[in-house]
Design an enzyme around this catalytic site. Structure first.
Site, PDB file in Angstrom:
ATOM      1  N   CYS A 103     -21.540  60.587   1.415  1.00  0.00           N
ATOM      2  CA  CYS A 103     -21.672  61.746   2.383  1.00  0.00           C
ATOM      3  C   CYS A 103     -21.311  63.249   1.677  1.00  0.00           C
ATOM      4  CB  CYS A 103     -20.408  61.119   3.329  1.00  0.00           C
ATOM      5  SG  CYS A 103     -18.871  61.568   2.860  1.00  0.00           S
ATOM      6  N   CYS A 139     -16.069  57.550  -0.629  1.00  0.00           N
ATOM      7  CA  CYS A 139     -14.919  57.413   0.288  1.00  0.00           C
ATOM      8  C   CYS A 139     -14.474  56.432   0.638  1.00  0.00           C
ATOM      9  CB  CYS A 139     -15.362  57.982   1.740  1.00  0.00           C
ATOM     10  SG  CYS A 139     -15.951  59.553   1.777  1.00  0.00           S
ATOM     11  N   CYS A 169     -16.212  58.139   6.424  1.00  0.00           N
ATOM     12  CA  CYS A 169     -17.673  58.200   5.764  1.00  0.00           C
ATOM     13  C   CYS A 169     -18.778  58.213   6.416  1.00  0.00           C
ATOM     14  CB  CYS A 169     -17.454  57.320   4.254  1.00  0.00           C
ATOM     15  SG  CYS A 169     -18.975  57.833   3.354  1.00  0.00           S
TER      16      CYS A 169
END
Lengths: 199, 287
Positions: free
Chosen positions: B243, B265, B271
């Site tokens: 992301c 993440c 995320c």
């Protein structure tokens, strides 16, 4: 009794958690108290708190003109045993208390020890009214800057509370309820300022 | 055979005992209140302390989120969620903002918690002084006397040995200038989130039979020295490969075939919500 001992008590407990973790936050036990159809000589919200917290593992003391009657009801409801104020885990100071009875009882209750500060009394006090207001300025853990409340209970209980809570973590935790089922908690971490005096 | 469990698994007596301990824990921030930890249908050490707190709190209107090291979908998180769902019939969510109770192992979510939420942390070792003092009686005395030189010495020894404080997780904190507390094995990155948190934080150690709490707006300071200040893990110049998030706690992953190291993440729901937002905005652009 119409009170649901699982779901109503759970809802009331969460309100107590909210008020205990955010001193000055006044919650309301109206919905739960409305389902109490027992005349035990105390507020229905007091009985909700008794049903939530008391059982055979803890002891309690009732301070009231009708001590005997209310003690019997709480014992029948929760199976908890009554004990002297000096040893009781929960102390109920009821509406018909004498003017300075709260201060006197606060001097006698257990405050725990430095090793076991949790072995202290929780005091449940019936007040005339517990409202938002500006009489008391509350600061301490759980409060962002300051919270302001009014608590209509006479006597010198605030001075005695301060003495009993002087040696943190020892101390007592107070739960106030009023006729309109408002609930306010003053754990031992809360500092009270009243009319410029720190209590 | 059809077994009808109590609402939220426990009998009311068990809930009462846990509730009494919880209220005391809130009244004495950072102090470990002993409680009669119950046998649970999961093994001790697998989140029974957190689970007992959750079951004592939960009601029909609650929305529960359970995470295990940042993931909503790990075995531990899914099983705890299933148990609570089956016995309490409540709604669960993966969205941090939607949840009223968040039970977590080893992480505090990336999305800041709000006033209406309660964070329940699972704790394997609640005693921050246990490394150098094996006796429970003695650690209780040390807490009573606020005698924490051993805790400072532990950090000092780390600096002597490694040149910096080497506690990667469970870095001890001081609560309201009174109790040294184990924040549960959260990374150092999450320690500052406890300070003046808007949400109530409850910590439960089932095997060690302790409940403790950090009320909202409570001072929580990570132990450190003036010349060796507390530092969180740095993810400077790094971002999530999925992301693109920066400034969040990232997992380091290594691809053995390509020899490539990349980051992702740790908080999977954070995320995922970012990915969804990104694909929605792309859809709007294309549409």
């Amino acid at each position: 009794m119409k009170l649901d001992f699982i779901h109503d008590i759970q809802r009331a407990y969460r309100k107590v958690v909210d008020s205990m973790s955010r001193p000055g936050l006044i919650t309301n036990l109206k919905d739960e108290a409305a389902k109490v159809d027992l005349e035990a000589g105390c507020f229905p919200s007091t009985l909700v708190l008794a049903a939530m917290l008391l059982d055979t593992e803890v002891t309690f003391k009732v301070v009231s003109e009708k001590e005997e009657e209310t003690t019997r009801w709480i014992n029948q409801l929760t199976y908890a045993k009554a004990d002297a104020a000096e040893r009781a885990d929960f102390v109920f100071v009821l509406y018909d208390k004498a003017e300075d009875e709260l201060g006197q009882i606060l001097r006698r209750v257990k405050t725990g020890s430095l090793i076991d500060p949790h072995d202290s009394a929780t005091i449940i006090v019936e007040a005339d009214a517990v409202t938002d207001g500006c009489d008391f300025k509350l600061t301490g853990s759980g409060i962002e800057e300051a919270n302001y409340v009014n608590v209509s209970v006479n006597g010198n209980w605030m001075e005695v509370r301060q003495q009993q809570n002087a040696e943190f973590p020892m101390g007592v935790d107070l739960i106030f309820v009023d006729k309109n089922h408002h609930l306010l908690c003053l754990p031992r971490t809360t500092q009270i300022l009243s009319e410029g005096r720190k209590l | 055979m059809q077994i009808h469990y109590n609402f939220a698994f426990f009998d009311e007596g068990s809930k009462r005992e846990i509730r009494r301990a919880t209220l005391k824990a809130i009244a004495i921030p950072g102090y470990q209140v002993p409680f009669a930890s119950r046998e649970m249908p999961i093994a001790r050490g697998w989140g029974t302390g957190g689970l007992q707190l959750t079951l004592s709190l939960i009601g029909k209107d609650d929305v529960l989120k359970v995470i295990d090291q940042g993931s909503d979908e790990s075995v531990n998180a899914v099983n705890i969620k299933k148990l609570v769902m089956k016995t309490a019939g409540i709604k669960t969510t993966e969205e941090t903002q939607e949840a009223t109770i968040i039970q977590s192992r080893h992480r505090i979510p990336e999305i800041p918690l709000t006033e209406g939420q309660i964070l329940v942390l699972q704790v394997p070792l609640p005693e921050p002084l246990r490394d150098y003092e094996p006796s429970e009686y003695n650690t209780k005395r040390l807490h009573a006397e606020k005698e924490y030189s051993g805790a400072w010495l532990m950090l000092f020894e780390q600096i002597m040995k490694y040149g910096h404080m080497a506690s990667d997780f469970d870095h001890p904190v001081m609560v309201e200038n009174r109790y040294v507390m184990a924040p549960s094995p959260i990374p150092r990155f999450d320690n500052p989130k406890m300070h003046y948190s808007k949400a109530l934080i409850l910590l439960g150690a089932g095997r060690e039979k302790k409940i403790y709490a950090v009320p909202p707006y409570t001072k929580v300071v990570s132990l450190a020295f003036d010349d060796y200040p507390f530092e969180v893990e740095s993810f400077e110049d790094k971002h999530c490969r999925l992301c693109g998030a920066t400034g969040v706690y990232l997992d380091e992953l290594f691809n053995e075939e390509t020899g490539e190291t990349y980051y992702q993440c740790n908080d999977t729901s954070y995320c995922l919500s970012r990915l969804n937002e990104q694909s929605e905005s792309r859809g709007v652009q294309h549409g």
